[in-house]
Write a protein that holds these residues in place. Structure first.
Motif, PDB file in Angstrom:
ATOM      1  N   LEU A   1      29.602  15.189  76.018  1.00  0.00           N
ATOM      2  CA  LEU A   1      29.353  15.447  74.600  1.00  0.00           C
ATOM      3  C   LEU A   1      28.181  14.650  74.046  1.00  0.00           C
ATOM      4  CD1 LEU A   1      33.057  15.531  73.360  1.00  0.00           C
ATOM      5  CD2 LEU A   1      31.547  17.476  73.810  1.00  0.00           C
ATOM      6  N   THR A   2      27.440  13.953  74.891  1.00  0.00           N
ATOM      7  CA  THR A   2      26.283  13.186  74.427  1.00  0.00           C
ATOM      8  C   THR A   2      25.322  14.116  73.680  1.00  0.00           C
ATOM      9  OG1 THR A   2      26.485  11.692  76.319  1.00  0.00           O
ATOM     10  CG2 THR A   2      24.376  11.696  75.143  1.00  0.00           C
ATOM     11  N   GLY A   3      24.929  13.696  72.483  1.00  0.00           N
ATOM     12  CA  GLY A   3      24.011  14.492  71.673  1.00  0.00           C
ATOM     13  C   GLY A   3      24.706  15.533  70.804  1.00  0.00           C
ATOM     14  N   LYS A   4      26.013  15.661  70.937  1.00  0.00           N
ATOM     15  CA  LYS A   4      26.781  16.627  70.135  1.00  0.00           C
ATOM     16  C   LYS A   4      27.309  15.952  68.875  1.00  0.00           C
ATOM     17  CE  LYS A   4      26.794  19.870  73.391  1.00  0.00           C
ATOM     18  NZ  LYS A   4      26.079  21.094  73.258  1.00  0.00           N
ATOM     19  N   PHE A   5      27.843  16.756  67.972  1.00  0.00           N
ATOM     20  CA  PHE A   5      28.543  16.272  66.789  1.00  0.00           C
ATOM     21  C   PHE A   5      30.041  16.400  67.009  1.00  0.00           C
ATOM     22  CE2 PHE A   5      25.246  17.411  63.254  1.00  0.00           C
ATOM     23  CZ  PHE A   5      24.586  16.219  63.471  1.00  0.00           C
ATOM     24  N   LEU A   6      30.766  15.431  66.480  1.00  0.00           N
ATOM     25  CA  LEU A   6      32.199  15.551  66.280  1.00  0.00           C
ATOM     26  C   LEU A   6      32.392  15.722  64.783  1.00  0.00           C
ATOM     27  CD1 LEU A   6      33.519  12.569  68.428  1.00  0.00           C
ATOM     28  CD2 LEU A   6      33.434  14.985  69.068  1.00  0.00           C
ATOM     29  N   ILE A   7      33.145  16.730  64.399  1.00  0.00           N
ATOM     30  CA  ILE A   7      33.400  17.006  62.988  1.00  0.00           C
ATOM     31  C   ILE A   7      34.900  16.880  62.782  1.00  0.00           C
ATOM     32  CG2 ILE A   7      33.156  18.678  61.125  1.00  0.00           C
ATOM     33  CD1 ILE A   7      30.928  20.003  62.936  1.00  0.00           C
ATOM     34  N   ALA A   8      35.282  15.946  61.909  1.00  0.00           N
ATOM     35  CA  ALA A   8      36.706  15.693  61.674  1.00  0.00           C
ATOM     36  C   ALA A   8      37.391  16.916  61.101  1.00  0.00           C
ATOM     37  CB  ALA A   8      36.880  14.501  60.738  1.00  0.00           C
ATOM     38  N   MET A   9      38.554  17.228  61.662  1.00  0.00           N
ATOM     39  CA  MET A   9      39.367  18.325  61.153  1.00  0.00           C
ATOM     40  C   MET A   9      40.154  17.856  59.931  1.00  0.00           C
ATOM     41  SD  MET A   9      39.130  21.187  62.837  1.00  0.00           S
ATOM     42  CE  MET A   9      40.699  22.020  62.586  1.00  0.00           C
ATOM     43  N   PRO A  10      40.510  18.791  59.044  1.00  0.00           N
ATOM     44  CA  PRO A  10      41.399  18.409  57.942  1.00  0.00           C
ATOM     45  C   PRO A  10      42.697  17.855  58.543  1.00  0.00           C
ATOM     46  CG  PRO A  10      40.542  20.619  57.614  1.00  0.00           C
ATOM     47  CD  PRO A  10      40.137  20.199  59.000  1.00  0.00           C
ATOM     48  N   GLY A  11      43.273  16.921  57.891  1.00  0.00           N
ATOM     49  CA  GLY A  11      44.507  16.331  58.394  1.00  0.00           C
ATOM     50  C   GLY A  11      44.248  15.223  59.405  1.00  0.00           C
TER      51      GLY A  11
ATOM     52  N   MET B   1      28.300  25.891  61.874  1.00  0.00           N
ATOM     53  CA  MET B   1      29.073  26.530  62.944  1.00  0.00           C
ATOM     54  C   MET B   1      29.621  27.892  62.505  1.00  0.00           C
ATOM     55  SD  MET B   1      31.353  23.312  64.290  1.00  0.00           S
ATOM     56  CE  MET B   1      32.148  24.304  65.569  1.00  0.00           C
ATOM     57  N   GLY B   2      29.329  28.276  61.248  1.00  0.00           N
ATOM     58  CA  GLY B   2      29.851  29.527  60.723  1.00  0.00           C
ATOM     59  C   GLY B   2      31.281  29.398  60.228  1.00  0.00           C
ATOM     60  N   ILE B   3      31.707  28.181  59.893  1.00  0.00           N
ATOM     61  CA  ILE B   3      33.083  27.934  59.450  1.00  0.00           C
ATOM     62  C   ILE B   3      33.086  27.591  57.969  1.00  0.00           C
ATOM     63  CG2 ILE B   3      35.077  26.394  59.699  1.00  0.00           C
ATOM     64  CD1 ILE B   3      34.245  26.020  62.636  1.00  0.00           C
ATOM     65  N   ASP B   4      33.935  28.261  57.234  1.00  0.00           N
ATOM     66  CA  ASP B   4      34.149  27.933  55.830  1.00  0.00           C
ATOM     67  C   ASP B   4      35.191  26.812  55.808  1.00  0.00           C
ATOM     68  OD1 ASP B   4      35.015  27.709  53.183  1.00  0.00           O
ATOM     69  OD2 ASP B   4      34.975  29.873  52.838  1.00  0.00           O
ATOM     70  N   PRO B   5      34.838  25.611  55.312  1.00  0.00           N
ATOM     71  CA  PRO B   5      35.777  24.488  55.327  1.00  0.00           C
ATOM     72  C   PRO B   5      37.109  24.795  54.651  1.00  0.00           C
ATOM     73  CG  PRO B   5      33.604  23.750  54.620  1.00  0.00           C
ATOM     74  CD  PRO B   5      33.551  25.246  54.742  1.00  0.00           C
ATOM     75  N   ARG B   6      37.115  25.710  53.700  1.00  0.00           N
ATOM     76  CA  ARG B   6      38.358  26.044  52.988  1.00  0.00           C
ATOM     77  C   ARG B   6      39.335  26.814  53.864  1.00  0.00           C
ATOM     78  NH1 ARG B   6      35.213  28.905  48.291  1.00  0.00           N
ATOM     79  NH2 ARG B   6      34.368  29.695  50.216  1.00  0.00           N
ATOM     80  N   THR B   7      38.855  27.364  54.986  1.00  0.00           N
ATOM     81  CA  THR B   7      39.744  28.157  55.846  1.00  0.00           C
ATOM     82  C   THR B   7      40.336  27.350  56.993  1.00  0.00           C
ATOM     83  OG1 THR B   7      37.948  28.890  57.306  1.00  0.00           O
ATOM     84  CG2 THR B   7      38.421  30.254  55.349  1.00  0.00           C
ATOM     85  N   LEU B   8      39.951  26.089  57.110  1.00  0.00           N
ATOM     86  CA  LEU B   8      40.470  25.248  58.195  1.00  0.00           C
ATOM     87  C   LEU B   8      41.889  24.810  57.928  1.00  0.00           C
ATOM     88  CD1 LEU B   8      37.478  22.944  59.134  1.00  0.00           C
ATOM     89  CD2 LEU B   8      38.443  24.780  60.486  1.00  0.00           C
ATOM     90  N   SER B   9      42.674  24.730  58.968  1.00  0.00           N
ATOM     91  CA  SER B   9      44.048  24.263  58.873  1.00  0.00           C
ATOM     92  C   SER B   9      44.200  22.988  59.665  1.00  0.00           C
ATOM     93  CB  SER B   9      44.996  25.332  59.429  1.00  0.00           C
ATOM     94  OG  SER B   9      46.296  24.804  59.577  1.00  0.00           O
ATOM     95  N   ALA B  10      45.065  22.102  59.198  1.00  0.00           N
ATOM     96  CA  ALA B  10      45.347  20.864  59.919  1.00  0.00           C
ATOM     97  C   ALA B  10      46.285  21.103  61.088  1.00  0.00           C
ATOM     98  CB  ALA B  10      45.956  19.835  58.965  1.00  0.00           C
ATOM     99  N   ALA B  11      46.926  22.261  61.144  1.00  0.00           N
ATOM    100  CA  ALA B  11      47.897  22.552  62.207  1.00  0.00           C
ATOM    101  C   ALA B  11      47.171  23.013  63.466  1.00  0.00           C
ATOM    102  CB  ALA B  11      48.865  23.642  61.749  1.00  0.00           C
ATOM    103  N   ALA B  12      47.617  22.506  64.580  1.00  0.00           N
ATOM    104  CA  ALA B  12      47.051  22.909  65.867  1.00  0.00           C
ATOM    105  C   ALA B  12      47.922  23.989  66.477  1.00  0.00           C
ATOM    106  CB  ALA B  12      46.974  21.706  66.820  1.00  0.00           C
ATOM    107  N   GLY B  13      47.335  24.803  67.306  1.00  0.00           N
ATOM    108  CA  GLY B  13      48.104  25.839  67.986  1.00  0.00           C
ATOM    109  C   GLY B  13      47.585  26.069  69.377  1.00  0.00           C
ATOM    110  N   ARG B  14      48.407  26.633  70.213  1.00  0.00           N
ATOM    111  CA  ARG B  14      48.009  26.975  71.580  1.00  0.00           C
ATOM    112  C   ARG B  14      48.455  28.401  71.841  1.00  0.00           C
ATOM    113  NH1 ARG B  14      45.956  22.448  71.879  1.00  0.00           N
ATOM    114  NH2 ARG B  14      46.677  20.575  72.899  1.00  0.00           N
ATOM    115  N   ALA B  15      47.567  29.167  72.459  1.00  0.00           N
ATOM    116  CA  ALA B  15      47.924  30.552  72.770  1.00  0.00           C
ATOM    117  C   ALA B  15      48.341  30.663  74.223  1.00  0.00           C
ATOM    118  CB  ALA B  15      46.722  31.451  72.524  1.00  0.00           C
TER     119      ALA B  15
END
Length: 186
Positions: free
Chosen positions: A3-13, A172-186
């Motif tokens: 991940l060198t040179g990448k951004f980490l963006i904190a998720m809500p929650g 990244m094409g993400i609207d911050p208002r649509t993010l959820s703090a809940a994680a999921g796995r498919a």
């Protein structure tokens, strides 16, 4: 995964308030761990001119660049300073290539050169850094703590710290208002 040179963006929650709404430029990542600088959290004190004064560095002239904020780079070694900057300034030691357009320097010479008007074209100063042990960052990403994105030197080094988190997500094409703090796995 490097991940060198990448951004980490904190998720809500984000469970740790020190990282809430953080954008982190990952400066180094390997199997031994990771290190990065938060690029969007200005400290109330000191500013750059106060830091220079405390180090006994006398700026040349009344350059307004010495009145910029210092950022909270992260909770590790908060008394240690780092400069994230454009690649136009070079040092023989203490400099790390983060990406093609970003370098990180942790030595006094860059502060002296900035104070004398000989520093990099673009730079931000930070006290402390964010650090992770082996596998810790990867686990936090799997636990939905962070989004990863391509690093953007222009975003990292600009002065509009208040909107960096939102702009990083929008990039990244993400609207911050649509993010959820809940994680999921498919």
């Amino acid at each position: 995964m490097d991940l060198t040179g990448k951004f980490l963006i904190a998720m809500p929650g984000m469970g740790d308030p020190r990282f809430e709404h953080s954008v982190i430029a990952v400066c180094a990542h390997s199997p031994e761990g990771a290190m990065g600088l938060i690029v969007n959290k200005p400290l109330p004190k000191p500013d750059f001119s106060e830091l220079l004064e405390s180090l006994g560095i006398e700026p040349e002239g009344s350059d307004s660049s010495t009145h910029r904020p210092i950022l909270f780079g992260g909770p590790v070694e908060t008394g240690r300073g780092f400069v994230l900057h454009s690649p136009d300034w070079r040092s023989a030691e203490g400099q790390m290539e983060v990406s093609e357009r970003l370098r990180m320097t942790g030595t006094r010479d860059i502060l002296e050169d900035i104070a004398m008007g000989r520093g990099p074209d673009r730079a931000l100063m930070a006290l402390g850094y964010a650090g992770w042990g082996p596998g810790q960052l990867e686990e936090e990403i799997l636990d939905n703590g962070w989004l990863t994105a391509d690093g953007d030197a222009d975003l990292a080094l600009d002065d509009d710290h208040a909107t960096k988190w939102m702009r990083a997500l929008e990039g990244m094409g993400i609207d911050p208002r649509t993010l959820s703090a809940a994680a999921g796995r498919a």
